[in-house]
Enzyme design. Sequence first.
Site, PDB file in Angstrom:
ATOM      1  N   TYR A  46     -11.149  -4.312   2.926  1.00  0.00           N
ATOM      2  CA  TYR A  46     -10.269  -3.841   3.993  1.00  0.00           C
ATOM      3  C   TYR A  46     -11.145  -3.630   5.215  1.00  0.00           C
ATOM      4  O   TYR A  46     -11.970  -2.721   5.242  1.00  0.00           O
ATOM      5  CB  TYR A  46      -9.621  -2.525   3.548  1.00  0.00           C
ATOM      6  CG  TYR A  46      -8.524  -1.985   4.445  1.00  0.00           C
ATOM      7  CD1 TYR A  46      -8.685  -1.890   5.822  1.00  0.00           C
ATOM      8  CD2 TYR A  46      -7.325  -1.541   3.900  1.00  0.00           C
ATOM      9  CE1 TYR A  46      -7.683  -1.387   6.625  1.00  0.00           C
ATOM     10  CE2 TYR A  46      -6.310  -1.021   4.699  1.00  0.00           C
ATOM     11  CZ  TYR A  46      -6.499  -0.948   6.065  1.00  0.00           C
ATOM     12  OH  TYR A  46      -5.506  -0.436   6.855  1.00  0.00           O
ATOM     13  N   ASP A  97      -6.403   9.845   9.447  1.00  0.00           N
ATOM     14  CA  ASP A  97      -5.121   9.324   9.910  1.00  0.00           C
ATOM     15  C   ASP A  97      -4.707   9.906  11.251  1.00  0.00           C
ATOM     16  O   ASP A  97      -4.974  11.063  11.548  1.00  0.00           O
ATOM     17  CB  ASP A  97      -4.031   9.625   8.873  1.00  0.00           C
ATOM     18  CG  ASP A  97      -4.134   8.696   7.680  1.00  0.00           C
ATOM     19  OD1 ASP A  97      -4.030   7.466   7.896  1.00  0.00           O
ATOM     20  OD2 ASP A  97      -4.348   9.171   6.550  1.00  0.00           O
ATOM     21  N   GLU A 156       0.880  -1.169   0.000  1.00  0.00           N
ATOM     22  CA  GLU A 156       0.000   0.000   0.000  1.00  0.00           C
ATOM     23  C   GLU A 156       0.907   1.206   0.000  1.00  0.00           C
ATOM     24  O   GLU A 156       1.769   1.346   0.864  1.00  0.00           O
ATOM     25  CB  GLU A 156      -0.834   0.032   1.282  1.00  0.00           C
ATOM     26  CG  GLU A 156      -2.238  -0.469   1.148  1.00  0.00           C
ATOM     27  CD  GLU A 156      -2.974  -0.320   2.477  1.00  0.00           C
ATOM     28  OE1 GLU A 156      -2.774   0.690   3.177  1.00  0.00           O
ATOM     29  OE2 GLU A 156      -3.725  -1.241   2.818  1.00  0.00           O
TER      30      GLU A 156
END
Lengths: 280, 405
Positions: A186, A71, A60
Amino acid sequence: MSAIQENDMTNTSRLEHCFTALKQQNRPALVSYLTAGDPDAKTSRRLLHELPEAGVDIIELGMPFSDPMADGPAIQKAALRALENGQTQAKTLEMVRQFREQNSTTPIVLMGYYNPIYCYGVERFLTDAAKAGVDGLIVVDLPPEHDEELCQPAAQHGIDFIRLATPTTDAKRLPKVLANASGFIYYVSVAGVTGGSAPTPERLENAVNQLREHTPLPIAVGFGIRTAEQAATIGRFSDAVVVGSALVDCIEHASSGDDAVTRVHGLVKELAESVRGCRY
Amino acid sequence: MNKPLSLPDANGLFGSFGGRFVAETLMPLILELQDEYATAKNDPEFQRQLAYFQGDYVGRPSPLYFAERLSEHFGGASIYLKREELNHTGAHKINNCIGQVLLAKQMGKKRIIAETGAGMHGVATATVAARFGLPCVIYMGATDIERQQPNVFRMKLLGAEVIPVTSGTGTLKDAMNEALRDWVTNVDDTFYIIGTVAGPHPYPAMVRDFQAVIGHETRAQMSEKQGRLPDSLVACIGGGSNAMGLFHPFLNDADVKMIGVEAGGKGVNSGLHAASLNGGTPGVLHGNRTYLLQNEDGQIIDAHSISAGLDYPGIGPEHAWLHEQGRVEYVSATDDEALEAFQICCRQEGIIPALETAHALAEVAKRAPTLPCEHLMVVNLSGRGDKDMMSVAHHLGDKFGVKNV
């Protein structure tokens, strides 16, 4: 890319190849996350090129964004380091192209936020990404409600759109999330940002098993996985384990480019060894 | 063409602007919020409570005041000030916070979070959280905390925890990123009170609706005073909630001209400004597609303005749409023009406006002298300037023999 490989690619994607091969080996994939251009273009290129040899199965590669609101601090700082050193979308695609000159098997998934892609131009981006050898995209701020923006166009370019499922994705919503998903799913292990607290394995295993009832796609688990032990535990029941912030931290703490490469690949080797033995 | 009053569509879009560009973790909650809000909108009990708090707690309706001396000073249009600075907490922000906190209670949420720039939305949020007994966390850029100390102290007095945001560049956009990170981590029990007409659907429409009380009152008040609608409306724009609140009820009245004033900073050509429509391009940030200050690679550029409340590199998506439709005219005023208008308002009317509001007054200074006195111009006096004393003293202190306030 040779004609044979190209022909091969149209039938089976690198991601499919990868998961099929690992299934035969009875082990999960090790997925590493690094931000492209972190800490600088040269070191980042070295880090990327040596990842497969260190034991990474799927790469990734983060497309840095000034405002990465999903994040945690580690990846926020990585994005800023990369941007301060002049990383751009074009440079990230060029990194992939150079990687593909030496490696035609390891899947590369670009991960990031929609705005840099939108500003690059969706069609132009997908054309350039396909040409560079990008296999999939994970775009955090494009839920299925916006599939016409990028997910559907990506499919026309043969690029997988990897969907995130989370602890808040309930049974009612899951079909919508899975509808146009490809490549793998995911599973975001905790409600939160990257680099946060670790999930409890029992709850995770239940969640992964429930997901399996709804999709034949491989299931990767990420967010909060930092150590070889965690990777092994989660790799017993998932098809892939994603490690990001822990690797990015290695770069932050490194004293030099060489040191960053040594630290990152050192941790990758530990993780790789651990996922290789985790089901025995 | 879409009728202005029927937007956004079911997907939260105003033309191509708006939408729900958020992480999957937030999607179920955002859809739930959309349903809850749709229900509340038609629920007489919710509307009754909202009206009660707007009246007895906020102090509405706010007066529509004929600014006689200001009108004489400019020698043209008749200027009316919609006195939002007289609301409890000193700005229009509380109109929205009262609405959202009622919704939070209805949804059973146990904790309130918000972002703030100048601190006015933070203060308004801390205020309603105190009133409803909910713990409250306010994210504020470290840079903004420095320049808005009085508001930081107010929030703390009201029981809120103020968390300095040092990530990114430590301003409003980073505070919003950090609030979104908190929300995604505490999605079960937390209600995020967004302070402007931006963010993922349903926020732009919901905040607009809560602020539209400004325009509805203005309509009724002007009809009572002059027996007709105003000719023009002027408001400053950061995210754009005070402007949208004033404009929206007039969108279908073709004869009512509307002017939104962005923060021109050192000048729109200087690169140091916060004028997203006049100096930005379309992009996707904080859950919506709108005009943004960004470089050609889609990286967000810092906004600059003397007023912390306008210091945001985006704008509400409905404004982006109205801009492209040409329904609203969007202009800008520089720091210096705002400071000048700020002083004129103080001297002529005895009203110290917020520096944000002074941008709207700067446009009035340009426009009013060119118009006849029959022209009825309404300016949204969106906030009071007490919070800006330190900034203004920094810029003008020498002139008044003041070094520090």
